[in-house]
Design a protein around this motif. Structure first.
Motif, PDB file in Angstrom:
ATOM      1  N   TYR A  98      25.353 -16.877 -10.638  1.00 21.91           N
ATOM      2  CA  TYR A  98      26.434 -17.402 -11.503  1.00 21.91           C
ATOM      3  C   TYR A  98      26.891 -16.406 -12.567  1.00 21.91           C
ATOM      4  N   SER A  99      25.993 -15.962 -13.459  1.00 26.27           N
ATOM      5  CA  SER A  99      26.480 -15.031 -14.480  1.00 26.27           C
ATOM      6  C   SER A  99      26.840 -13.682 -13.854  1.00 26.27           C
ATOM      7  N   ARG A 100      26.371 -13.431 -12.600  1.00 29.46           N
ATOM      8  CA  ARG A 100      26.725 -12.173 -11.921  1.00 29.46           C
ATOM      9  C   ARG A 100      28.240 -11.968 -11.845  1.00 29.46           C
ATOM     10  N   HIS A 101      28.998 -13.090 -11.838  1.00 27.61           N
ATOM     11  CA  HIS A 101      30.455 -12.963 -11.714  1.00 27.61           C
ATOM     12  C   HIS A 101      31.069 -12.283 -12.940  1.00 27.61           C
ATOM     13  N   GLN A 125      44.517 -16.567 -16.569  1.00 25.49           N
ATOM     14  CA  GLN A 125      44.339 -16.087 -15.191  1.00 25.49           C
ATOM     15  C   GLN A 125      42.892 -16.227 -14.681  1.00 25.49           C
ATOM     16  N   HIS A 126      41.940 -16.425 -15.614  1.00 28.04           N
ATOM     17  CA  HIS A 126      40.540 -16.559 -15.169  1.00 28.04           C
ATOM     18  C   HIS A 126      40.035 -17.988 -15.226  1.00 28.04           C
ATOM     19  N   GLN A 127      40.882 -18.920 -15.737  1.00 29.54           N
ATOM     20  CA  GLN A 127      40.446 -20.310 -15.924  1.00 29.54           C
ATOM     21  C   GLN A 127      39.873 -20.919 -14.651  1.00 29.54           C
ATOM     22  N   GLU A 128      40.650 -20.855 -13.574  1.00 25.98           N
ATOM     23  CA  GLU A 128      40.292 -21.581 -12.356  1.00 25.98           C
ATOM     24  C   GLU A 128      38.950 -21.117 -11.806  1.00 25.98           C
ATOM     25  N   GLU A 129      38.824 -19.780 -11.692  1.00 27.43           N
ATOM     26  CA  GLU A 129      37.599 -19.206 -11.126  1.00 27.43           C
ATOM     27  C   GLU A 129      36.393 -19.492 -12.027  1.00 27.43           C
ATOM     28  N   MET A 130      36.599 -19.347 -13.349  1.00 21.66           N
ATOM     29  CA  MET A 130      35.457 -19.545 -14.248  1.00 21.66           C
ATOM     30  C   MET A 130      35.049 -21.019 -14.290  1.00 21.66           C
ATOM     31  N   ARG A 135      31.070 -25.012 -13.312  1.00 24.85           N
ATOM     32  CA  ARG A 135      30.693 -26.339 -12.791  1.00 24.85           C
ATOM     33  C   ARG A 135      29.478 -26.241 -11.872  1.00 24.85           C
ATOM     34  N   GLN A 136      29.488 -25.231 -10.996  1.00 23.97           N
ATOM     35  CA  GLN A 136      28.342 -25.059 -10.090  1.00 23.97           C
ATOM     36  C   GLN A 136      27.076 -24.794 -10.895  1.00 23.97           C
ATOM     37  N   TYR A 137      27.190 -23.918 -11.878  1.00 29.78           N
ATOM     38  CA  TYR A 137      26.045 -23.538 -12.713  1.00 29.78           C
ATOM     39  C   TYR A 137      25.505 -24.758 -13.466  1.00 29.78           C
ATOM     40  N   ARG A 142      21.560 -29.022 -14.444  1.00 31.59           N
ATOM     41  CA  ARG A 142      21.327 -30.453 -14.668  1.00 31.59           C
ATOM     42  C   ARG A 142      20.290 -30.977 -13.677  1.00 31.59           C
ATOM     43  N   GLU A 143      20.374 -30.520 -12.440  1.00 35.75           N
ATOM     44  CA  GLU A 143      19.464 -31.024 -11.405  1.00 35.75           C
ATOM     45  C   GLU A 143      18.185 -30.199 -11.297  1.00 35.75           C
TER      46      GLU A 143
END
Ligand code: 9Z3
Length: 378
Positions: A98-101, A125-130, A135-137, A142-143
């Motif tokens: 995740y933080s690798r991005h 321009q980075h909103q969608e990807e971030m 969300r995945q992170y 959480r789980e």
């Protein structure tokens, strides 16, 4: 396990002291493994990044290798997406899932942000990807599905691998070992390591602390005249111990890295025959982001390749070498990447790990089913 392998293992672990944080790591790993075992989940140990070989006990100098941990960190994300809980045993400061991005880039993470009304916000321009990554992170956190452990030296790596592997035994066939870390083949044993920084100036040759003991072995790293001489010893082949002793029921996936295309498949095959584990993934240094070869008893030799138009960018990779280690493709006069070029041009980049991991999941299901039948006596 052969007596020789067993002896080499016990010699190594009695002579090389365990890392200070081993107790903390095993406590965390024990709790994580039990929780996921109770929930019936599959668990993968992903190893990632290089290992250092210190030349002095108070380490100023060490030998290292190129690995940034891209393969491991990226694969960990896809294992999580495929329903696995992940123990991520990585070289400290190498890439993290995740933080690798947003790290280890030519651009700083601050370049993704701006100030708006006195608050920090992410650029449009980075909103969608971030948002997707965040969300995945957040879900994984959480789980509680990702446990991050770290090491620096080859010995720290081996101690952690051995102890975590033993803790994973209760998972039986539901465990995978995915050994993507670039592990040093050679090291300086403790009893041949000097305490203090090796001196380069002839006027200040090695101090009393290192020279006083006449029983001491010749230091593995030392100055001779004005040269630094290093003679390293082989690291025992731990894969044998892992397969036969530490994790006999788990699926084991090792990686084979080569630079000479003519050696890759041969060496991967050799490793599979020697250790009789489940899968060797071969890769060449200069094409590793775009193609790998699976060598397994289940499927023989099988190439996985990202189509030409969907390859991720790489500064060091050499596209012309794709296909060079694949004898059947070369004999057919076919560049496997070229053949798909027209169809897929313009599609988004595809990380090869997004193909590798589901393939492994499928092989793992077959192995789990076989183990279930064996246990049921069918
Ligand atoms: C690999 O081959 C990995 O795929 C890479 C990934 C290290 C090439 P990056 O971190 O690179 O994404 O930059 N790892 C295993 C290499 C290795 O040391 N294998 C050993 C061997 O070949 C032992 S299993 O003998």
């Amino acid at each position: 396990m052969t007596d020789d392998a067993q002896q080499a293992e016990s010699y190594y672990f009695t002579h090389e002291p365990p890392p200070k944080d081993l107790g903390t790591n095993t406590t965390l790993a024990r709790e994580f493994i039990h929780r996921h075992a109770d929930e019936g989940r599959r668990v993968v140990l992903v190893t990632s990044g290089g290992t250092t070989v210190p030349l002095e006990t108070q380490t100023v100098r060490y030998i290292d290798n190129f690995s940034a941990g891209t393969r491991g960190a990226t694969s960990a994300e896809y294992f999580l997406q495929n329903g696995y809980a992940v123990i991520f045993l990585h070289r400290q400061f190498s890439l993290l899932p995740y933080s690798r991005h947003y790290s280890h880039n030519t651009r700083s993470f601050l370049d993704y942000m701006k100030e708006e009304d006195g608050r920090v916000v992410v650029d449009e321009q980075h909103q969608e990807e971030m948002l997707r990554v965040l969300r995945q992170y957040a879900e994984v956190k959480r789980e509680n599905k990702l446990l991050i452990l770290s090491y620096v030296t080859i010995t720290e790596y081996l101690w952690n691998l051995r102890e975590v592997a033993k803790l994973m035994r209760p998972l039986g066939p539901k465990a995978i070992f995915y050994l993507a870390a670039a592990v040093s083949d050679f090291f300086v044993p403790q009893d041949r390591m000097v305490e203090h920084k090796i001196q380069s100036n002839e006027e200040f040759l090695q101090g009393a602390a290192d020279a006083g003991n006449s029983n001491a072995k010749t230091p593995a790293a030392r100055t001779e005249g004005r040269s630094l001489v290093i003679d390293l010893e082989p690291v025992p082949k731990f894969l044998q111990s892992l397969v036969d002793g530490w994790a006999p029921e788990a699926m084991i996936v090792s990686f084979k890295l080569e630079t000479d295309p003519s050696m890759l498949v041969k060496k991967a095959q050799y490793s599979l025959n020697k250790y009789s584990h489940h899968l060797v993934i071969g890769n060449l240094l200069l094409t590793r982001k775009w193609e790998v070869v699976f060598v397994s008893a289940l499927d023989g030799e099988k190439w996985i390749r990202v189509p030409h138009g969907r390859r991720t960018k790489s500064f060091t990779g050499v596209p012309a070498l794709v296909g060079s280690a694949d004898l059947s493709a070369r004999q057919d006069g076919l560049d496997a990447g070229e053949s798909e070029k027209r169809v897929l041009q313009g599609e988004p980049a595809l990380e090869i790990e997004s193909v590798i991991v589901p393939e492994i999941r499928e092989m793992h299901s077959i192995l789990i089913e076989k183990a279930r039948k064996r246990a049921g006596g069918q």
